[in-house]
Design an enzyme around this catalytic site. Structure first.
Site, PDB file in Angstrom:
ATOM      1  N   GLN A 139      -5.117  -1.428   9.468  1.00 51.00           N
ATOM      2  CA  GLN A 139      -4.986  -2.777   8.911  1.00 51.00           C
ATOM      3  C   GLN A 139      -5.614  -3.819   9.836  1.00 51.00           C
ATOM      4  OE1 GLN A 139      -3.539  -3.498   5.787  1.00 51.00           O
ATOM      5  NE2 GLN A 139      -4.392  -5.519   6.184  1.00 51.00           N
ATOM      6  N   ASP A 150     -11.561   2.512   3.675  1.00 46.76           N
ATOM      7  CA  ASP A 150     -11.905   1.085   3.599  1.00 46.76           C
ATOM      8  C   ASP A 150     -13.425   0.900   3.500  1.00 46.76           C
ATOM      9  OD1 ASP A 150      -9.996  -0.862   3.382  1.00 46.76           O
ATOM     10  OD2 ASP A 150      -9.575  -1.006   5.529  1.00 46.76           O
ATOM     11  N   LYS A 168       0.840  -1.200   0.000  1.00 47.89           N
ATOM     12  CA  LYS A 168       0.000   0.000   0.000  1.00 47.89           C
ATOM     13  C   LYS A 168       0.873   1.248   0.000  1.00 47.89           C
ATOM     14  CE  LYS A 168      -3.877  -2.340   2.099  1.00 47.89           C
ATOM     15  NZ  LYS A 168      -4.490  -2.844   3.327  1.00 47.89           N
TER      16      LYS A 168
END
Ligand code: NDP
Length: 295
Positions: A97, A120, A53
């Site tokens: 995460q 997200d 990422k």
């Protein structure tokens, strides 16, 4: 019939190029989109994701802010970090995460992220907005699937879509997005009766199950588009390999189009994370959203 292979790697490269173009235009206005990624602990798979990422974020010209925390970080400290990122004008997207270590309440942490920075799309506000057909941040993997489907079909209205899997991160948002594009949507799961015939009704079949090669060619309608979200590591001939939830060799003979694993949905997920960050930056600054990068 042999299916057209939908090349997710190539498609993701075009999405990243579009993102880079928008980033350059924003920078010309004095705005640099920024993505903050928070990793708690040293889970090897998560470390790889976070590294990828970071590299992709830099590659498209955005600012990347990495926060690597010790595995025993307290919930209070993590919440304080999220709050500080919420307040930081250089940060337009925040990703924590997952999975988090078990002493941390994931729901609480995710729901503390400012929904407008929740790239997200897991914040309960974004889940509600998507569910009611309103503008939201959309989870990256289903967004990537939708982009590939729109690219292949043009309009999706009226098509029968079957999503196998009802998780909050893939199955449910995928179904909402397909409904938003006026598909007739069925969600199948572990209790579904006669899964094979449900799958055979699908013009669009999305597999998000987490069971290696479970969807076989005889479960696919001739000419259907098959999107394989699954990523499963298996041992074959003494080697470790990645396979999807779809039995590719048999499905490719029946489907009209199919995504491979690897090289299908996987690369689209990070591309859509970058797309969501640009979208968040535009929204935060009252600018028009980048075309083709949102649901
Ligand atoms: P979950 O384990 O959260 O959900 C799996 C779903 O599959 C559940 O709804 C479950 O049903 C259903 N299921 C399990 N067994 C069966 C069965 N025999 N028949 C029908 N349905 C079944 O998985 P995720 O949604 O998180 O992930 C799914 C897959 O996608 C995994 O392989 C994961 O690695 C991959 N993935 C890939 C991403 C990418 O970037 N390409 C991103 C995210 C995930 P029930 O609810 O009834 O238990």
């Amino acid at each position: 019939m042999t299916a057209k292979v939908i090349d997710g790697k190539a498609f993701a490269a075009t999405v990243r190029a579009k993102v880079a173009h928008h980033v350059a235009a924003l920078k010309a206005k004095g705005l640099t989109p920024g993505l903050a990624v928070v990793l708690v602990g040293e889970d090897p798979a998560s470390q790889v994701y976070v590294r990828n990422k970071h590299a992709s974020t830099i590659e498209v010209g955005m600012a990347s802010f990495e926060h690597k925390l010790q595995i025993d970080t307290s919930e209070a400290d993590l919440l304080a970090l999220v709050e500080s990122l919420n307040a930081d004008p250089k940060v337009h997207g925040i990703l924590v995460q997952l999975p988090l270590p078990s002493h941390l309440n994931s729901e609480l942490i995710i729901n503390t992220i400012d929904p407008s920075k929740d790239v997200d799309g897991f914040h309960i506000s974004n889940v509600g907005l998507l569910g009611t057909g309103q503008k939201s941040m959309v989870p990256c993997t289903p967004l990537g699937c939708l982009m590939m489907l729109r690219d292949h079909h043009g309009k999706l209205a009226g098509l029968n879509a079957v999503v196998v899997g009802r998780s909050n991160i893939v199955g449910k948002p995928m179904a909402q997005l397909l409904l938003g594009d006026s598909c007739t949507v069925t969600i199948a799961h572990s209790r579904t009766k006669d899964l094979a015939s449900v799958c055979r009704s699908a013009d669009i079949l999305v597999a998000a199950v987490g069971r290696p090669e479970m969807i076989t060619g005889d479960m696919v309608k001739s000419g259907a588009t098959v999107i394989d979200v699954g990523i499963n590591r298996v041992e074959r001939d003494g080697k470790s390999r990645l396979v999807g939830d779809v039995h590719y060799a048999s499905a490719v003979e029946v489907a009209g189009a199919i995504t491979p694993v690897p090289g299908g949905v996987g690369p689209m997920t990070i591309a859509c994370l970058l797309a969501n960050t640009v979208t968040a930056c535009c929204r935060a600054n009252g600018l028009a959203e980048p075309e083709g990068l949102t649901a």
